[in-house]
Design a protein around this motif. Structure first.
Motif, short mmCIF file in Angstrom:
data_model
loop_
_atom_site.label_atom_id
_atom_site.label_comp_id
_atom_site.label_asym_id
_atom_site.label_seq_id
_atom_site.Cartn_x
_atom_site.Cartn_y
_atom_site.Cartn_z
N ALA A 59 0.83 -1.20 0.00
CA ALA A 59 0.00 0.00 0.00
C ALA A 59 0.86 1.26 0.00
N VAL A 60 1.95 1.24 0.82
CA VAL A 60 2.85 2.39 0.88
C VAL A 60 3.55 2.59 -0.47
N THR A 61 3.95 1.48 -1.09
CA THR A 61 4.65 1.57 -2.38
C THR A 61 3.74 2.14 -3.46
N VAL A 62 2.48 1.71 -3.49
CA VAL A 62 1.54 2.25 -4.48
C VAL A 62 1.31 3.73 -4.23
N ALA A 63 1.18 4.11 -2.95
CA ALA A 63 0.91 5.51 -2.62
C ALA A 63 2.08 6.41 -2.99
N GLY A 64 3.30 5.88 -3.04
CA GLY A 64 4.47 6.71 -3.38
C GLY A 64 4.98 6.51 -4.78
N GLY A 65 4.28 5.73 -5.61
CA GLY A 65 4.76 5.44 -6.96
C GLY A 65 4.37 6.50 -7.97
N ASN A 66 4.70 6.24 -9.24
CA ASN A 66 4.45 7.22 -10.30
C ASN A 66 3.01 7.22 -10.79
N CYS A 67 2.19 6.31 -10.25
CA CYS A 67 0.78 6.27 -10.65
C CYS A 67 -0.15 6.60 -9.48
#
Length: 694
Positions: free
Chosen positions: A150-158
């Motif tokens: 969840a953290v990775t998605v929230a900080g990604g380019n999308c």
């Protein structure tokens, strides 16, 4: 009696079949695997999708191994693989997600957590054997991986896209229920009826099926969103690139419909009064080409066929130049068709480039080259071909006649006593005389293939391709007469009061041994004879010298047909007719020379035609009575010759036919050539009969 609430929950969960849930979750994992594989086939360049496929494969493999947990020898291994497959599946989902959104900040902690968890799980599976601890550790580890996802998605380019937000909340929900299932069993207590067996395990599988389905949907949505953004960005980049080009460019699909055009294409349509709807996206360009007006229909159809050939793979590329002229302006375009390099259905890129400036420059250059060529090939004084051009054309025609086997003739003429003319009238008048003679010679040539040239000084030549001695000598005599008729005064001449020419003619069947220099030498020899035998006359040499000879008296043309004893057939009647035909031909030649244009050629040649026709009938009768085996073929040749001459006579009655052409047909083809070549085939047969009779 127990607590009523506990009893009701027990009744509610009695119907749950754990094995059914396990099978359903396994099918769910298989469905996810198929979905990820299909997505990968659509977007092979998408980062991370292969990790999701690996995670789904591991999950399916874990369920397969779980079926061996009741086998005593494989129980521990099956339990470990089954448990580890959950953890590794979550790991692959995270790695794929981190690669896809380009955010790998938490990858190292994730790998450490998974590594430690696998070590502990192996201890619990092979040594301790505690199901409670194994489930607690697995739930806790998976909850941490879900949190990191969840953290990775929230900080990604999308992160600002709808699929990314959806995935973030799915993983947060996954984190919460997994964490709850890891922590709450440690609190215990009879008041928590939810964990009365088999409720915790059933809820676990139910929630796994739900959340995994949601994150699969979210991941596919994320991939589709990114792919759509890439396509949109690529299209914008392609459009901006194409709009920067001056060529008119369109992308055409396999059906011939326009997919994309650049601004130059639209501007060209607007400048030519064409509706934008007629040449923009969605229009079938092939039909547009087929509907072009008749003036440009041929080019349009050819270009449309070129597009089809490239679309069908018959041609790799296609290009053509074509004119597209308006009443106000002449324009040329270069059309190119190239295959579109990309996945999916075959398409082509069509480009039309305005090459009007280049074409006009080419036309101007061609005109300049033509003028330069004329200047190079033209004699500056007389304006006919010069010696250089004549030498080149003689070499070319000699080589061509070697291949064709036809007769090549050359006329060489010289102005009589020209030095005396210059001494008497001056060089200015001498130049005018050369100009007048040159133009007279050129005007006597009727065929575009014939060429008149100034050979040097007061000498001129005429190159006559595909011309026999009869045509060459008649033309030479016409030139000689025409020069006299110009009436250019020449008081210093010893042969006439006007300018005259001496003419030498040569006709030859070209062979490798007969060089251009030899042909000129032979013509010059005949010119020398004409000069030393009185001037103002025609002398000739031919490969047909056996048929023709010079006439020294009474015929200034200098040509007559000779009878040769080799032409004797052995039949007195036929030989008498052959000699009579030769006499008639010579008489006709003499009359043609004496009376010229005043002679009724059609009437004279018609008389000769009837004499020949009677001779053919008599000849056929003799051959049939003597039993000549090839008489039918000989009769067929007679009919063919008579039909040819009859057609020429009919044509002359309607439209005037060249006298040389009629002489060639009647005298050469019908009489002489046939008598020597065709009649000679039966001479041996008749001579054999005559010998036997004696």
């Amino acid at each position: 009696m127990g607590d009523p609430s506990t009893a009701s929950v027990s009744k509610m969960t009695d119907f749950i079949d754990i094995k059914t849930l396990v099978v359903c979750y396994g099918l769910c994992c298989c469905t996810q695997l198929v979905a990820f594989i299909l997505q990968y086939r659509i977007n092979k360049g998408g980062q991370g999708i292969q990790w999701w496929i690996v995670g789904s494969v591991l999950m399916v493999f874990g369920f397969f191994m779980n079926s061996f947990r009741d086998v005593e020898l494989l129980a521990s291994i099956a339990i470990f693989i089954y448990t580890a497959s959950f953890l590794l599946c979550f790991l692959c989902i995270y790695i794929g997600l981190a690669e896809f959104v380009e955010n790998k900040k938490l990858l190292r902690p994730v790998l450490i957590i998974v590594g430690v968890s696998l070590v502990v799980l192996s201890y619990l599976a092979f040594i301790e054997g505690s199901i409670f601890l194994r489930r607690t550790l697995l739930s806790f580890s998976c909850s941490i991986l879900s949190l990191f996802s969840a953290v990775t998605v929230a900080g990604g380019n999308c992160k600002h896209t709808l699929p990314a937000k959806f995935l973030k909340y799915v993983f947060i929900f996954n984190t919460l229920w997994l964490f709850a299932f890891a922590v709450l069993p440690w609190w215990g207590g009879p008041g928590i009826a939810l964990f009365t067996s088999p409720s915790p395990l059933a809820a676990t599988y139910f929630l796994l099926m739900t959340t995994s389905t949601f994150w699969t949907i979210g991941l596919i949505m994320l991939v589709s969103q990114k792919l759509s953004d890439q396509l949109r960005s690529s299209k914008q980049f392609l459009e901006s690139t194409l709009n920067g080009l001056s060529a008119n460019i369109a992308l055409i699909n396999a059906e011939g419909e326009i997919v994309l055009v650049n601004q130059a294409w639209r501007n060209f349509a607007a400048a030519n009064g064409m509706s934008q709807d007629f040449v923009s996206e969605g229009v079938n360009y092939l039909r547009v080409c087929e509907g072009v007006c008749a003036d440009n229909a041929l080019e349009a159809n050819s270009f449309a066929q070129g597009i089809r050939d490239v679309l069908d793979g018959k041609l790799e590329t296609f290009s053509m130049e074509y004119g597209c002229h308006s009443p106000e302006q002449k324009r040329w375009f270069l059309g190119r068709v190239n295959p579109f390099c990309g996945d999916g259905p075959r398409m082509v890129v069509v480009a039309h480039e305005d090459i009007t400036e280049r074409k006009l420059a080419e036309i101007a250059l061609a005109e300049s080259n033509h003028k330069l060529e004329l200047m190079t090939n033209e004699d500056g004084l007389t304006k006919i071909s010069n010696r250089r051009h004549f030498d080149a054309m003689l070499a070319y025609e000699r080589n061509r006649h070697i291949r064709s086997g036809a007769t090549l003739s050359l006329i060489m003429l010289d102005i009589d006593f020209f030095k005396n003319y210059n001494d008497t009238y001056g060089h200015v008048k001498g130049d005018e005389c050369l100009q007048a003679v040159a133009q007279t010679v050129a005007q006597c040539l009727n065929r575009p293939t014939d060429m008149a040239a100034r050979y040097g000084g007061e000498e001129f030549v005429c190159l006559l391709p595909d011309t026999g001695i009869l045509g060459a000598v008649s033309l030479a005599e016409r030139i000689r007469k025409a020069v006299m008729q110009c009436g250019i005064p020449h008081a210093a001449s010893q042969v006439a009061s006007v300018v005259t020419v001496s003419v030498g003619v040569v006709s030859c069947i070209c062979q490798e041994s007969i060089t251009p220099e030899l042909i000129v030498q032979r013509a010059d020899e005949q010119l020398y004879l004409a000069k030393h035998e009185g001037r103002n006359c025609v002398k000739f040499r031919s490969d047909d010298d056996g048929m023709y000879a010079q006439m020294h008296n009474g015929n200034s043309w200098g040509l007559k047909v000779l009878w040769n004893s080799e032409y004797a057939s052995g039949n007195a009647d036929l030989d008498g007719q052959h000699m009579e035909l030769v006499s008639i031909v010579n008489s006709l030649l003499e009359r043609v020379l004496a009376e010229g244009d005043a002679l009724d050629l059609n009437s004279r040649f018609n008389d000769v035609y009837h004499v020949v026709e009677k001779h053919f009938n008599d000849e056929e009768a003799v051959l049939r009575s003597s039993g000549y085996p090839e008489v039918d073929e000989h009769v067929a040749r007679h009919k063919e010759l008579l039909q040819k001459c009859a057609g020429l006579l009919k044509q002359d009655a309607e439209t005037s036919v060249s006298p040389v052409q009629m002489l060639q047909c009647i005298i050469h083809d019908l009489v002489l050539n046939h008598m020597v070549k065709e009649d000679g085939k039966y001479f041996a047969f008749l001579n054999g009969i005559g010998t036997t009779a004696k």
